[in-house]
Design a protein around this motif. Structure first.
Motif, PDB file in Angstrom:
ATOM      1  N   GLN A  91      18.531   1.298  -6.445  1.00  0.00           N
ATOM      2  CA  GLN A  91      19.172   2.570  -6.793  1.00  0.00           C
ATOM      3  C   GLN A  91      20.560   2.601  -6.155  1.00  0.00           C
ATOM      4  O   GLN A  91      20.712   2.259  -4.981  1.00  0.00           O
ATOM      5  CB  GLN A  91      18.346   3.764  -6.299  1.00  0.00           C
ATOM      6  CG  GLN A  91      18.905   5.112  -6.714  1.00  0.00           C
ATOM      7  CD  GLN A  91      18.079   6.256  -6.142  1.00  0.00           C
ATOM      8  OE1 GLN A  91      17.651   6.210  -4.985  1.00  0.00           O
ATOM      9  NE2 GLN A  91      17.848   7.279  -6.943  1.00  0.00           N
ATOM     10  N   GLY A  92      21.562   2.992  -6.942  1.00  0.00           N
ATOM     11  CA  GLY A  92      22.898   3.142  -6.393  1.00  0.00           C
ATOM     12  C   GLY A  92      23.936   2.190  -6.957  1.00  0.00           C
ATOM     13  O   GLY A  92      25.043   2.090  -6.430  1.00  0.00           O
ATOM     14  N   GLN A  93      23.618   1.504  -8.056  1.00  0.00           N
ATOM     15  CA  GLN A  93      24.562   0.508  -8.571  1.00  0.00           C
ATOM     16  C   GLN A  93      25.849   1.165  -9.106  1.00  0.00           C
ATOM     17  O   GLN A  93      26.923   0.565  -9.026  1.00  0.00           O
ATOM     18  CB  GLN A  93      23.904  -0.338  -9.667  1.00  0.00           C
ATOM     19  CG  GLN A  93      23.432   0.427 -10.877  1.00  0.00           C
ATOM     20  CD  GLN A  93      22.862  -0.510 -11.941  1.00  0.00           C
ATOM     21  OE1 GLN A  93      23.109  -1.710 -11.928  1.00  0.00           O
ATOM     22  NE2 GLN A  93      22.105   0.050 -12.875  1.00  0.00           N
TER      23      GLN A  93
ATOM     24  N   SER B  50       0.836  -1.194   0.000  1.00  0.00           N
ATOM     25  CA  SER B  50       0.000   0.000   0.000  1.00  0.00           C
ATOM     26  C   SER B  50       0.871   1.244   0.000  1.00  0.00           C
ATOM     27  O   SER B  50       1.931   1.281   0.632  1.00  0.00           O
ATOM     28  CB  SER B  50      -0.906   0.000   1.238  1.00  0.00           C
ATOM     29  OG  SER B  50      -1.567   1.245   1.362  1.00  0.00           O
ATOM     30  N   SER B  51       0.408   2.282  -0.747  1.00  0.00           N
ATOM     31  CA  SER B  51       1.170   3.533  -0.831  1.00  0.00           C
ATOM     32  C   SER B  51       1.207   4.248   0.506  1.00  0.00           C
ATOM     33  O   SER B  51       2.042   5.129   0.717  1.00  0.00           O
ATOM     34  CB  SER B  51       0.545   4.446  -1.891  1.00  0.00           C
ATOM     35  OG  SER B  51      -0.814   4.730  -1.559  1.00  0.00           O
TER      36      SER B  51
ATOM     37  N   ALA C 250      10.920   2.005  -7.418  1.00  0.00           N
ATOM     38  CA  ALA C 250      11.848   2.377  -8.487  1.00  0.00           C
ATOM     39  C   ALA C 250      11.176   3.236  -9.546  1.00  0.00           C
ATOM     40  O   ALA C 250      11.850   3.992 -10.265  1.00  0.00           O
ATOM     41  CB  ALA C 250      12.443   1.122  -9.127  1.00  0.00           C
ATOM     42  N   THR C 251       9.844   3.166  -9.653  1.00  0.00           N
ATOM     43  CA  THR C 251       9.138   3.941 -10.681  1.00  0.00           C
ATOM     44  C   THR C 251       9.115   5.428 -10.376  1.00  0.00           C
ATOM     45  O   THR C 251       8.838   6.231 -11.262  1.00  0.00           O
ATOM     46  CB  THR C 251       7.702   3.435 -10.834  1.00  0.00           C
ATOM     47  OG1 THR C 251       7.003   3.598  -9.585  1.00  0.00           O
ATOM     48  CG2 THR C 251       7.696   1.959 -11.219  1.00  0.00           C
ATOM     49  N   ILE C 252       9.386   5.801  -9.125  1.00  0.00           N
ATOM     50  CA  ILE C 252       9.346   7.223  -8.773  1.00  0.00           C
ATOM     51  C   ILE C 252      10.727   7.764  -8.392  1.00  0.00           C
ATOM     52  O   ILE C 252      10.849   8.881  -7.897  1.00  0.00           O
ATOM     53  CB  ILE C 252       8.355   7.467  -7.612  1.00  0.00           C
ATOM     54  CG1 ILE C 252       8.724   6.620  -6.388  1.00  0.00           C
ATOM     55  CG2 ILE C 252       6.930   7.183  -8.056  1.00  0.00           C
ATOM     56  CD1 ILE C 252       7.892   6.934  -5.157  1.00  0.00           C
TER      57      ILE C 252
END
Length: 334
Positions: A77-79, A7-8, A105-107
């Motif tokens: 995120q951060g690779q 849930s958001s 990851a979409t935002i």
């Protein structure tokens, strides 16, 4: 990769500062490749740029960008930062958030990236920040790459914002002093801002004579009272040609080469029939005023030996036929 139905309104995990070693970074990246949790292709050149920052002291461990890991322990995120840790072989401190749902990851990365010009504003540069940041890059390429990399290949060399700021503060902090002359060159010669400012800076730094630099730029900008054998007159015809290249990632380097060749010819009493700067030529070294070395002996520093040619007899004969303006005027009055 599994898609969790989260849930958001569910609270996200809080970030915790952790020390990430090269071994830990390699483990996270291996999980990322194994589970496919990050579809973004890793840009090795960007990772190397970050690693340079980590090695030369430009990296700040208190960077607020979060290293985001999913429930698999893979990097959403951060690779690139993780790859930079491996390349630099130094442990780094990051804010780490674990067990993030994949849908976050979409935002991510929705904000506009900061430019080098914005970074310069944080160290006190108030005017022409975009022009100065482009010039710092061009000057760094001139100082570091001139003798080992052909100028058309300079477009592939990229510096991080932290590097641009560091170069400016350590080597080119007096660039703003030359902004009025850059503006005059843009108006009078229609040259690119970075090429204009870089040429002005290099001629004053390496040319050896402030008074001769003043005379050179005065004639180059105004075009007044220039003889047709003057290299400034020739290069002005190039810049005033509507068909000349105006856009592209090599225009500033091309124009810088032309302007430096013009200075070198002018200070050594040389001349040319047409302004040109070939891709196989090295970026010219600024000839110092009063130097015994003539530019006509070194104007074609190239790997191609056939391109190193002195002035032709035709050029010398043409120069001999150029009439003196004062003599013509006196004959007309008589």
């Amino acid at each position: 990769m599994n898609d969790e139905s989260t849930s958001s309104s569910a609270p996200l995990p809080l970030p915790v500062r952790e020390i990430v070693t090269p071994a830990a970074a390699a483990e996270i990246l291996e999980k990322t490749r194994l589970h496919g949790c990050n579809p973004r292709k890793l840009d090795a050149s960007h990772a190397r740029r970050l690693a340079r920052d980590m090695c030369n002291g430009s990296w700040n461990d208190y960077n607020p960008d979060v290293l985001s890991l999913c429930s698999h322990g893979a990097a959403i995120q951060g690779q690139h930062r993780l790859e930079a840790v491996i390349i630099s072989k130094t442990p780094r401190s990051f804010l780490v958030v674990r067990d993030l749902p994949h849908q976050t990851a979409t935002i991510m990365d929705c904000g506009k990236a900061r430019s080098a010009a914005t970074a310069l504003s944080l160290v006190g540069v108030e005017r022409h920040r975009k022009d100065i940041s482009s010039t710092v890059r061009l000057l760094r390429l001139y100082d570091a790459e001139r003798k080992k990399t052909a100028w058309p290949a300079w477009r592939s060399v990229i510096y991080t914002n932290a590097e641009i700021v560091r170069f400016f503060q350590s080597d080119y902090s007096d660039l703003p002093d030359f902004l009025p002359l850059m503006t005059a060159m843009k108006s009078g010669l229609y040259s690119a801002p970075a090429a204009s400012l870089a040429c002005v800076y290099l001629v004053h730094r390496d040319g050896g004579s402030t008074s001769q630099a003043h005379d050179f730029f005065q004639g180059l900008i105004s075009g007044a009272h220039l003889d047709t054998a003057d290299p400034r007159w020739v290069v002005r015809r190039y810049f005033q040609n509507p068909a000349r290249p105006r856009r592209g990632n090599t225009v500033s380097s091309l124009q810088l080469g032309l302007l430096l060749k013009t200075w070198n010819l002018w200070i050594s009493d040389g001349a040319w029939e047409m302004a040109y700067f070939r891709p196989n030529e090295r970026m010219p070294e600024v000839v110092r005023a009063g130097s015994a070395r003539r530019f006509t002996e070194v104007q074609h520093e190239s790997a191609d030996p056939d391109s190193s040619m002195p002035l032709s007899p035709r050029r010398k004969a043409r120069q001999a036929r150029v009439p003196d303006q004062n003599t013509n005027l006196a004959q007309a009055r008589s």
